[in-house]
Scaffold this motif. Structure first.
Motif, PDB file in Angstrom:
ATOM      1  N   LEU A  34       0.821  -1.211   0.000  1.00 37.24           N
ATOM      2  CA  LEU A  34       0.000   0.000   0.000  1.00 37.24           C
ATOM      3  C   LEU A  34       0.859   1.267   0.000  1.00 37.24           C
ATOM      4  N   MET A  35       2.032   1.185   0.627  1.00 35.48           N
ATOM      5  CA  MET A  35       2.939   2.333   0.702  1.00 35.48           C
ATOM      6  C   MET A  35       3.907   2.393  -0.480  1.00 35.48           C
ATOM      7  N   HIS A  36       3.876   1.367  -1.334  1.00 34.84           N
ATOM      8  CA  HIS A  36       4.821   1.269  -2.457  1.00 34.84           C
ATOM      9  C   HIS A  36       6.264   1.219  -1.958  1.00 34.84           C
ATOM     10  N   THR A  37       6.479   0.339  -0.981  1.00 33.11           N
ATOM     11  CA  THR A  37       7.812   0.136  -0.425  1.00 33.11           C
ATOM     12  C   THR A  37       8.008  -1.349  -0.161  1.00 33.11           C
ATOM     13  N   THR A  38       9.031  -1.704   0.578  1.00 34.22           N
ATOM     14  CA  THR A  38       9.321  -3.109   0.859  1.00 34.22           C
ATOM     15  C   THR A  38       8.933  -3.478   2.283  1.00 34.22           C
ATOM     16  N   ARG A  39       8.760  -4.788   2.506  1.00 34.31           N
ATOM     17  CA  ARG A  39       8.463  -5.266   3.844  1.00 34.31           C
ATOM     18  C   ARG A  39       9.599  -4.915   4.800  1.00 34.31           C
ATOM     19  N   SER A  40      10.833  -4.993   4.333  1.00 35.79           N
ATOM     20  CA  SER A  40      11.965  -4.680   5.210  1.00 35.79           C
ATOM     21  C   SER A  40      11.958  -3.204   5.619  1.00 35.79           C
ATOM     22  N   ALA A  41      11.499  -2.320   4.726  1.00 40.59           N
ATOM     23  CA  ALA A  41      11.395  -0.900   5.092  1.00 40.59           C
ATOM     24  C   ALA A  41      10.338  -0.708   6.175  1.00 40.59           C
ATOM     25  N   VAL A  42       9.228  -1.421   6.069  1.00 40.29           N
ATOM     26  CA  VAL A  42       8.182  -1.345   7.094  1.00 40.29           C
ATOM     27  C   VAL A  42       8.713  -1.907   8.406  1.00 40.29           C
ATOM     28  N   SER A  43       9.438  -2.993   8.344  1.00 36.36           N
ATOM     29  CA  SER A  43      10.031  -3.583   9.540  1.00 36.36           C
ATOM     30  C   SER A  43      10.951  -2.587  10.236  1.00 36.36           C
ATOM     31  N   ARG A  44      11.757  -1.870   9.459  1.00 41.16           N
ATOM     32  CA  ARG A  44      12.652  -0.861  10.047  1.00 41.16           C
ATOM     33  C   ARG A  44      11.852   0.261  10.697  1.00 41.16           C
ATOM     34  N   LEU A  45      10.743   0.671  10.068  1.00 42.56           N
ATOM     35  CA  LEU A  45       9.893   1.716  10.650  1.00 42.56           C
ATOM     36  C   LEU A  45       9.344   1.295  12.003  1.00 42.56           C
ATOM     37  N   GLU A  46       8.957   0.029  12.089  1.00 41.38           N
ATOM     38  CA  GLU A  46       8.319  -0.465  13.308  1.00 41.38           C
ATOM     39  C   GLU A  46       9.319  -0.909  14.373  1.00 41.38           C
ATOM     40  N   SER A  47      10.580  -0.945  14.028  1.00 41.67           N
ATOM     41  CA  SER A  47      11.580  -1.370  15.009  1.00 41.67           C
ATOM     42  C   SER A  47      12.089  -0.163  15.770  1.00 41.67           C
ATOM     43  N   CYS A  48      12.654  -0.409  16.891  1.00 42.35           N
ATOM     44  CA  CYS A  48      13.163   0.686  17.716  1.00 42.35           C
ATOM     45  C   CYS A  48      14.568   0.367  18.193  1.00 42.35           C
ATOM     46  N   GLY A  49      15.356  -0.207  17.318  1.00 42.07           N
ATOM     47  CA  GLY A  49      16.718  -0.576  17.665  1.00 42.07           C
ATOM     48  C   GLY A  49      17.649   0.617  17.737  1.00 42.07           C
ATOM     49  N   VAL A  50      18.826   0.370  18.233  1.00 45.50           N
ATOM     50  CA  VAL A  50      19.855   1.389  18.335  1.00 45.50           C
ATOM     51  C   VAL A  50      20.292   1.768  16.921  1.00 45.50           C
ATOM     52  N   ASN A  51      20.640   3.025  16.733  1.00 48.28           N
ATOM     53  CA  ASN A  51      21.128   3.561  15.462  1.00 48.28           C
ATOM     54  C   ASN A  51      20.091   3.521  14.344  1.00 48.28           C
TER      55      ASN A  51
END
Length: 85
Positions: A34-51
């Motif tokens: 729906l966002m015209h992006t990749t699953r990995s990009a969504v995963s990065r958005l939803e993650s809260c890791g360091v850096n």
């Protein structure tokens, strides 16, 4: 302490995003499409890791709109001891 507060806010936003997607019963793959992006990009958005970089307002809006949400940003007064000079 200031860095901790910033990170805490980022974590809260990431958790709010993931919670909204899960409540809508939409997979990361579906919202990515729906966002015209990749699953990995969504995963990065939803993650809260360091850096991790904070998402832009444009990206937050795309994510929210893909779920049928809008974004509401409020500026509220801070306690005087938290204010930066």
């Amino acid at each position: 302490r200031e860095a901790y507060e910033r990170k805490r806010n980022e974590i809260e936003i990431a958790l709010m995003m993931r919670r909204a997607r899960e409540e809508a019963n939409i997979s990361q793959e579906e919202i990515a499409s729906l966002m015209h992006t990749t699953r990995s990009a969504v995963s990065r958005l939803e993650s809260c890791g360091v850096n991790r970089h904070s998402p832009s307002i444009e990206t937050l809006l795309k994510y929210a709109h893909a779920l049928g949400y809008d974004v509401n940003i409020n500026l509220v007064p801070m306690a005087s001891e938290k204010r930066a000079l």
